[in-house]
Design a protein around this motif. Structure first.
Motif, short mmCIF file in Angstrom:
data_model
loop_
_atom_site.label_atom_id
_atom_site.label_comp_id
_atom_site.label_asym_id
_atom_site.label_seq_id
_atom_site.Cartn_x
_atom_site.Cartn_y
_atom_site.Cartn_z
N GLU A 1 35.47 40.19 42.69
CA GLU A 1 34.52 40.67 43.69
C GLU A 1 34.61 42.19 43.86
O GLU A 1 33.60 42.86 44.02
CB GLU A 1 34.74 39.97 45.03
CG GLU A 1 34.36 38.50 45.02
CD GLU A 1 32.89 38.25 44.69
OE1 GLU A 1 32.00 38.98 45.20
OE2 GLU A 1 32.61 37.32 43.91
N ALA A 2 35.83 42.72 43.81
CA ALA A 2 36.00 44.18 43.90
C ALA A 2 35.33 44.84 42.70
O ALA A 2 34.69 45.89 42.85
CB ALA A 2 37.48 44.53 43.95
N GLY A 3 35.46 44.23 41.54
CA GLY A 3 34.80 44.75 40.34
C GLY A 3 33.30 44.78 40.50
O GLY A 3 32.63 45.73 40.07
N LYS A 4 32.75 43.75 41.13
CA LYS A 4 31.30 43.73 41.38
C LYS A 4 30.90 44.87 42.30
O LYS A 4 29.89 45.53 42.08
CB LYS A 4 30.89 42.39 42.00
CG LYS A 4 30.87 41.24 41.04
CD LYS A 4 30.44 39.95 41.74
CE LYS A 4 30.59 38.75 40.84
NZ LYS A 4 30.27 37.50 41.54
N LEU A 5 31.70 45.08 43.36
CA LEU A 5 31.38 46.12 44.33
C LEU A 5 31.40 47.51 43.72
O LEU A 5 30.57 48.36 44.07
CB LEU A 5 32.35 46.08 45.51
CG LEU A 5 32.19 44.91 46.48
CD1 LEU A 5 33.31 44.90 47.50
CD2 LEU A 5 30.85 45.00 47.20
N ILE A 6 32.34 47.76 42.82
CA ILE A 6 32.44 49.10 42.23
C ILE A 6 31.72 49.21 40.89
O ILE A 6 31.70 50.26 40.27
CB ILE A 6 33.92 49.55 42.08
CG1 ILE A 6 34.69 48.64 41.10
CG2 ILE A 6 34.61 49.62 43.42
CD1 ILE A 6 36.08 49.15 40.76
N SER B 1 32.40 47.54 38.05
CA SER B 1 33.32 47.53 36.91
C SER B 1 33.35 46.15 36.26
O SER B 1 33.94 45.21 36.79
CB SER B 1 34.73 47.92 37.37
OG SER B 1 35.66 47.75 36.32
N LYS B 2 32.71 46.05 35.10
CA LYS B 2 32.72 44.79 34.36
C LYS B 2 34.15 44.42 33.96
O LYS B 2 34.52 43.26 33.94
CB LYS B 2 31.86 44.89 33.11
CG LYS B 2 30.39 44.83 33.38
CD LYS B 2 29.97 43.41 33.67
CE LYS B 2 28.48 43.31 33.82
NZ LYS B 2 28.09 42.06 34.41
N GLN C 1 36.98 44.93 35.55
CA GLN C 1 37.69 44.30 36.66
C GLN C 1 37.14 42.91 36.95
O GLN C 1 37.87 42.00 37.32
CB GLN C 1 37.62 45.18 37.92
CG GLN C 1 38.41 46.47 37.81
CD GLN C 1 39.87 46.25 37.48
OE1 GLN C 1 40.53 45.38 38.04
NE2 GLN C 1 40.38 47.01 36.53
N GLN C 2 35.84 42.73 36.76
CA GLN C 2 35.24 41.41 36.95
C GLN C 2 35.80 40.42 35.94
O GLN C 2 36.15 39.29 36.29
CB GLN C 2 33.72 41.48 36.80
CG GLN C 2 33.02 42.20 37.94
CD GLN C 2 31.53 42.30 37.73
OE1 GLN C 2 30.91 41.41 37.15
NE2 GLN C 2 30.94 43.40 38.16
N VAL C 3 35.92 40.86 34.69
CA VAL C 3 36.44 39.99 33.63
C VAL C 3 37.92 39.70 33.87
O VAL C 3 38.36 38.55 33.73
CB VAL C 3 36.20 40.62 32.24
CG1 VAL C 3 36.94 39.87 31.16
CG2 VAL C 3 34.71 40.68 31.94
N LYS C 4 38.68 40.72 34.23
CA LYS C 4 40.11 40.51 34.52
C LYS C 4 40.28 39.53 35.68
O LYS C 4 41.15 38.67 35.65
CB LYS C 4 40.80 41.84 34.87
CG LYS C 4 41.11 42.70 33.69
CD LYS C 4 41.88 43.94 34.15
CE LYS C 4 42.37 44.76 33.00
NZ LYS C 4 43.17 45.92 33.45
N GLY C 5 39.45 39.67 36.70
CA GLY C 5 39.51 38.77 37.83
C GLY C 5 39.17 37.34 37.45
O GLY C 5 39.82 36.38 37.87
N ALA C 6 38.14 37.19 36.63
CA ALA C 6 37.74 35.86 36.18
C ALA C 6 38.85 35.22 35.35
O ALA C 6 39.15 34.03 35.49
CB ALA C 6 36.44 35.94 35.38
N ALA C 7 39.48 36.03 34.49
CA ALA C 7 40.58 35.52 33.66
C ALA C 7 41.74 35.08 34.53
O ALA C 7 42.38 34.05 34.28
CB ALA C 7 41.02 36.59 32.67
#
Length: 61
Positions: free
Chosen positions: A21-26, A28-29, A31-37
């Motif tokens: 979610e933080a990746g979405k806000l900023i 950053s794909k 961070q989104q991928v790292k978060g999903a992983a």
């Protein structure tokens, strides 16, 4: 009562969701991928904990 794999797995899932979610806000794909992983890793660890718990329960009776 949850075993350590269940607790750690749940924590990883939550941390991954926050990171995604933080990746979405900023925007950053990466961070989104790292978060999903991390969420997937947490789900797998929690599932392992569930299996261990079921195995212990089955052998108690």
């Amino acid at each position: 009562m949850m075993n350590s794999d269940q607790v750690k797995g749940t924590a990883k899932k939550v941390a991954g969701k926050v990171q995604s979610e933080a990746g979405k806000l900023i925007g950053s794909k990466k961070q989104q991928v790292k978060g999903a992983a991390m969420q997937v890793e947490g789900s797998m660890q929690k599932a392992l904990g569930n299996i261990k718990d079921a195995f212990k329960s089955a052998h108690r009776h």
